[in-house]
Design a protein around this motif. Sequence first.
Motif, PDB file in Angstrom:
ATOM      1  N   CYS A  29       0.851  -1.189   0.000  1.00 50.29           N
ATOM      2  CA  CYS A  29       0.000   0.000   0.000  1.00 50.29           C
ATOM      3  C   CYS A  29       0.890   1.243   0.000  1.00 50.29           C
ATOM      4  CB  CYS A  29      -0.882  -0.012   1.248  1.00 50.29           C
ATOM      5  SG  CYS A  29      -1.761   1.550   1.542  1.00 50.29           S
ATOM      6  N   GLU A  82       0.247   4.036   1.210  1.00 52.95           N
ATOM      7  CA  GLU A  82       0.045   4.784   2.459  1.00 52.95           C
ATOM      8  C   GLU A  82       0.666   4.070   3.661  1.00 52.95           C
ATOM      9  OE1 GLU A  82      -1.347   7.811   2.785  1.00 52.95           O
ATOM     10  OE2 GLU A  82      -1.664   7.925   0.609  1.00 52.95           O
ATOM     11  N   CYS A  83       0.250   2.796   3.883  1.00 52.86           N
ATOM     12  CA  CYS A  83       0.644   2.110   5.122  1.00 52.86           C
ATOM     13  C   CYS A  83       1.666   0.993   4.892  1.00 52.86           C
ATOM     14  CB  CYS A  83      -0.591   1.538   5.827  1.00 52.86           C
ATOM     15  SG  CYS A  83      -1.311   0.089   5.023  1.00 52.86           S
ATOM     16  N   CYS A 133      -6.445  -0.549  -0.486  1.00 44.65           N
ATOM     17  CA  CYS A 133      -5.739  -1.289   0.562  1.00 44.65           C
ATOM     18  C   CYS A 133      -6.761  -1.903   1.505  1.00 44.65           C
ATOM     19  CB  CYS A 133      -4.824  -0.337   1.331  1.00 44.65           C
ATOM     20  SG  CYS A 133      -4.049  -1.081   2.788  1.00 44.65           S
ATOM     21  N   CYS A 167      -5.661  -0.205   5.518  1.00 51.47           N
ATOM     22  CA  CYS A 167      -5.965   1.141   6.002  1.00 51.47           C
ATOM     23  C   CYS A 167      -7.125   1.785   5.245  1.00 51.47           C
ATOM     24  CB  CYS A 167      -4.721   2.027   5.898  1.00 51.47           C
ATOM     25  SG  CYS A 167      -4.282   2.479   4.206  1.00 51.47           S
TER      26      CYS A 167
HETATM   27 ZN   LIG Z   1      -2.871   0.827   3.478  1.00 53.00          ZN
END
Ligand SMILES: [Zn+2]
Length: 141
Positions: free
Chosen positions: A78, A80-81, A115, A118
């Motif tokens: 992902c 982001e995370c 994702c 998250c």
């Molecule tokens: Zn994520």
Amino acid sequence: MDVPRHAVIVMPDHDPAQARKGLRDIHQIDLARGLACANSPTGTAVIMNDLRAHCSPSRQKVIEQAARNLAARAATPCPECRQPGWGRIDWLTGRTCAGCGGDVPFLVRGTLDGCQGCGATVETPTQTAPVSPAQCPACNP
Ligand SMILES: [Zn+2]
Ligand SMILES: [Zn+2]
């Protein structure tokens, strides 16, 4: 039926309990056909492709591609995370009619990646041009 590359199933008419599966040899198939006809209340046999994966190279190709897709997704983190498994979660739908300017639902406009961890998502429009009025429910009901 693409024998012997693909295997077949032979059974008496309407009796899958007596099915002989995974047959690729023409003599075995003919023998099974004779037995099936002899054991069939109608005197007929059913011969069909054996679609179990180990008997069907066509399905093996599809399964191989699915495994590659799954591996690629598992290897994609992902943005982001960083959790693995980033990938396509849905299609974006809804286009605009070139005739009336109205909404044309259900036609693909792009992709939605996401994702599972998250909940982050990224929309990627791929087809944004207005569509023909022939595809519009208002112009062409
Ligand atoms: Zn994520
Ligand atoms: Zn329209």
